[in-house]
Write an enzyme that holds these catalytic residues in place. Structure first.
Site, PDB file in Angstrom:
ATOM      1  N   CYS A 192      -2.821  11.140   1.798  1.00 47.79           N
ATOM      2  CA  CYS A 192      -2.170   9.868   1.461  1.00 47.79           C
ATOM      3  C   CYS A 192      -0.851  10.082   0.742  1.00 47.79           C
ATOM      4  O   CYS A 192       0.213   9.768   1.252  1.00 47.79           O
ATOM      5  CB  CYS A 192      -3.091   9.046   0.571  1.00 47.79           C
ATOM      6  SG  CYS A 192      -4.733   8.907   1.244  1.00 47.79           S
ATOM      7  N   LYS A 248       0.827  -1.211   0.000  1.00 49.44           N
ATOM      8  CA  LYS A 248       0.000   0.000   0.000  1.00 49.44           C
ATOM      9  C   LYS A 248       0.866   1.268   0.000  1.00 49.44           C
ATOM     10  O   LYS A 248       0.617   2.219  -0.751  1.00 49.44           O
ATOM     11  CB  LYS A 248      -0.936  -0.027   1.215  1.00 49.44           C
ATOM     12  CG  LYS A 248      -1.605   1.284   1.520  1.00 49.44           C
ATOM     13  CD  LYS A 248      -2.576   1.720   0.433  1.00 49.44           C
ATOM     14  CE  LYS A 248      -2.801   3.210   0.500  1.00 49.44           C
ATOM     15  NZ  LYS A 248      -4.154   3.642   0.277  1.00 49.44           N
TER      16      LYS A 248
HETATM   17  N1  SAJ Z   1      -1.802  14.945  -8.515  1.00 54.20           N
HETATM   18  C1  SAJ Z   1      -0.961  15.593  -9.397  1.00 54.20           C
HETATM   19  N2  SAJ Z   1      -0.694  14.983 -10.587  1.00 54.20           N
HETATM   20  C2  SAJ Z   1      -1.230  13.789 -10.935  1.00 54.20           C
HETATM   21  C3  SAJ Z   1      -2.079  13.136 -10.037  1.00 54.20           C
HETATM   22  C4  SAJ Z   1      -2.353  13.739  -8.828  1.00 54.20           C
HETATM   23  O1  SAJ Z   1      -0.449  16.681  -9.135  1.00 54.20           O
HETATM   24  O2  SAJ Z   1      -0.940  13.320 -12.023  1.00 54.20           O
HETATM   25  C5  SAJ Z   1      -2.097  15.540  -7.212  1.00 54.20           C
HETATM   26  C6  SAJ Z   1      -3.581  15.808  -7.015  1.00 54.20           C
HETATM   27  O3  SAJ Z   1      -3.943  17.046  -7.546  1.00 54.20           O
HETATM   28  C7  SAJ Z   1      -3.684  15.761  -5.513  1.00 54.20           C
HETATM   29  C8  SAJ Z   1      -2.636  14.718  -5.113  1.00 54.20           C
HETATM   30  O4  SAJ Z   1      -1.785  14.588  -6.230  1.00 54.20           O
HETATM   31  O5  SAJ Z   1      -3.326  16.997  -4.924  1.00 54.20           O
HETATM   32  C9  SAJ Z   1      -3.179  13.371  -4.757  1.00 54.20           C
HETATM   33  O6  SAJ Z   1      -4.275  13.021  -5.576  1.00 54.20           O
HETATM   34  P1  SAJ Z   1      -4.517  11.592  -6.187  1.00 54.20           P
HETATM   35  O7  SAJ Z   1      -5.734  11.658  -7.003  1.00 54.20           O
HETATM   36  O8  SAJ Z   1      -3.305  11.116  -6.866  1.00 54.20           O
HETATM   37  O9  SAJ Z   1      -4.653  10.623  -4.950  1.00 54.20           O
HETATM   38  P2  SAJ Z   1      -5.532  10.575  -3.611  1.00 54.20           P
HETATM   39  O10 SAJ Z   1      -4.700  11.064  -2.485  1.00 54.20           O
HETATM   40  O11 SAJ Z   1      -6.881  11.144  -3.780  1.00 54.20           O
HETATM   41  O12 SAJ Z   1      -5.728   8.987  -3.489  1.00 54.20           O
HETATM   42  C10 SAJ Z   1      -4.581   8.142  -3.462  1.00 54.20           C
HETATM   43  C11 SAJ Z   1      -4.833   6.967  -4.410  1.00 54.20           C
HETATM   44  N3  SAJ Z   1      -3.590   6.225  -4.599  1.00 54.20           N
HETATM   45  C12 SAJ Z   1      -3.145   5.910  -5.838  1.00 54.20           C
HETATM   46  O13 SAJ Z   1      -3.715   6.247  -6.846  1.00 54.20           O
HETATM   47  C13 SAJ Z   1      -1.907   5.092  -5.901  1.00 54.20           C
HETATM   48  C14 SAJ Z   1      -5.917   6.087  -3.854  1.00 54.20           C
HETATM   49  O14 SAJ Z   1      -6.074   4.914  -4.633  1.00 54.20           O
HETATM   50  C15 SAJ Z   1      -5.602   5.693  -2.406  1.00 54.20           C
HETATM   51  O15 SAJ Z   1      -6.627   4.911  -1.831  1.00 54.20           O
HETATM   52  C16 SAJ Z   1      -5.472   6.961  -1.596  1.00 54.20           C
HETATM   53  O16 SAJ Z   1      -4.385   7.719  -2.134  1.00 54.20           O
HETATM   54  C17 SAJ Z   1      -5.206   6.615  -0.159  1.00 54.20           C
HETATM   55  O17 SAJ Z   1      -6.131   6.775   0.653  1.00 54.20           O
HETATM   56  O18 SAJ Z   1      -4.123   6.113   0.168  1.00 54.20           O
END
Ligand code: SAJ
Length: 425
Positions: free
Chosen positions: A258, A204
């Site tokens: 996360c 994870k």
């Molecule tokens: N972000 C970027 N660029 C990207 C993707 C995201 O700048 O290409 C930023 C987003 O704007 C945001 C942050 O990253 O600020 C995180 O967003 P996210 O959509 O990547 O992830 P979370 O935190 O909403 O959810 C993640 C997910 N993990 C993965 O995709 C590996 C989710 O599946 C997990 O369950 C969650 O973390 C968790 O609870 O751990």
């Protein structure tokens, strides 16, 4: 077989998980320390925003299958879904996990199963939870089964992903894994992979760390592109057409509870061996600083003295109301430090919690020199530049999330810029 469940923590993960178990025939007693949240849930009201949650909560409560409480109760299965944040010094704060485990100790009986869903540093189940559970006087592993089944759902798509995603189940022994798998099979359609607790914890943390490192790479490409007249968004999109390339997207930073947190779990355990992980975290953490610098630079280039900035988007990502670790809040701090005045607006955040926040878009734009998009909410993608230009003092827009069609804004007379894109202007 239908079970009785006690779910500790009714937040972004615990509440949707509880209602899913409840509408799939299990009797769920949910627990949270937040009085207001407990009261709201029992009145079928939401204290968090999640697509599809309202109707499922109503169904679960109306069927008498779900109730919320401040105190745990006896159950067949205990599910812990509490926060596992980091402290100021970036070390894991496992107080909530420890306290939740302590809270269930008086209710755990022979034959029960305890599942941890919170993301934690590898070895937490074995080294933190099991010793607490031993206070029951029962033989942990023989009398009481324990496992880690990390939540992996993405806010905004929780109900789809709870069902469709594969799930990892890591028990402290085989029987723990098997019982946990049987329980989640009540609604999970993805594959359920069995392993041990520590490997599940590691898997994870790896998932979120992979994403953080990948985003840091994208952000680095954005910084390079800003220097050399390239549109990083276009270049990344083109590179991703390669069958073995999958670069994420740049932005004003990485928020949420996360991805901005979990990589530190590995850094804490092995600081000397986690150089790329730490560098990525620092790269992403610096993006709000860079964003504020770009806002200052763009207004200076337009000879705007004492600029007023309209910041759109306060949640950490699109179409949710969650502000935890939001880069927007860090951009705000940077602007305050620079003495730049600003207003903030987010249609998903219904209470004024951020500095200079307003619930009215027009008010946020009133007299603004520059509009800055910090979150790619759907509402922002369809903003009408013709309408907006009448509200602002100067026509300058800065899109940090590639949410806008810059050409449309240019046609409306805006100087339109994008983070990581010095090709367009
Ligand atoms: N972000 C970027 N660029 C990207 C993707 C995201 O700048 O290409 C930023 C987003 O704007 C945001 C942050 O990253 O600020 C995180 O967003 P996210 O959509 O990547 O992830 P979370 O935190 O909403 O959810 C993640 C997910 N993990 C993965 O995709 C590996 C989710 O599946 C997990 O369950 C969650 O973390 C968790 O609870 O751990």
């Amino acid at each position: 077989m239908k079970k009785s469940l006690c779910v500790v923590g009714l937040g972004y993960i615990g509440l949707p998980t509880s209602v899913m178990f409840a509408i799939h025939g299990h009797k769920v007693h949910g627990v949270d320390v937040n009085h207001k949240a407990v009261e709201m849930i029992n009145n079928k009201q939401l204290h968090i925003e999640e697509y599809g949650l309202q109707e499922r909560l109503e169904e679960a409560v109306d069927a008498g299958m779900f109730e919320a409480s401040l105190e745990p109760a006896e159950a067949d299965v205990f599910v812990i879904a509490v926060p596992s944040p980091i402290r100021e010094d970036k070390t894991a704060n496992l107080d909530y996990v420890r306290k939740a485990t302590e809270a269930i100790v008086p209710f755990v009986k022979k034959g029960n199963l305890v599942i941890l869903e919170s993301t934690v540093p590898p070895r937490t189940v074995e080294d933190v939870m099991v010793p607490v559970l031993e206070q029951t006087g029962l033989d942990i592993g023989e009398d009481v089964y324990v496992s880690h089944s990390p939540e992996r759902v993405i806010p905004g798509k929780v109900f789809q992903e709870l069902v469709d995603n594969d799930r990892i189940v890591g028990g402290i022994n085989e029987q723990s894994s098997v019982l946990t798998k049987e329980l989640y099979e009540s609604f999970v359609k993805g594959n359920i992979h069995l392993t041990d607790a520590t490997t599940a914890e590691m898997a994870k943390v790896i998932e979120n760390t992979y994403r953080d490192v990948n985003i840091a790479f994208a952000n680095e490409l954005a910084l390079i592109s800003d220097k050399i007249g390239v549109n990083s968004w276009e270049a990344i999109k083109l590179a991703n057409f390669h069958p073995r390339v999958n670069i994420h997207t740049p932005g004003p930073g990485v928020g949420g509870h996360c991805i901005a947190v979990d990589p530190w779990f590995l850094a804490e355990i092995e600081p000397d061996l986690s150089k790329i992980i730490q560098l990525s975290r620092n790269t992403n953490d610096n993006m709000p600083v860079y964003t504020a610098e770009q806002i200052q630079k763009l207004t200076k280039e337009q000879f705007i003295n004492d600029p007023k900035v309209a910041l759109f988007g306060l949640s950490f990502k699109a179409n949710i109301d969650d502000q935890r670790e939001s880069p927007s809040l860090k951009v705000i701090l940077e602007l305050v430090e620079k003495g730049i005045s600003f207003t903030t607006y987010d249609p998903h955040i219904k209470e004024n919690v951020a500095s200079n926040q307003t619930q009215s878009m027009d008010e946020a734009l009133d007299g603004a020199d520059i509009l800055v998009i910090l979150t790619d909410h759907d509402e922002f993608k369809t903003l009408d530049p013709e309408y907006i230009k009448g509200k602002m003092k100067n026509r300058l827009v800065f899109d940090t999330k590639n949410a806008l069609s810059l050409n449309e804004w240019k046609q409306a007379g805006f100087v339109a810029k994008r983070l990581g894109d010095s090709k367009n202007g």
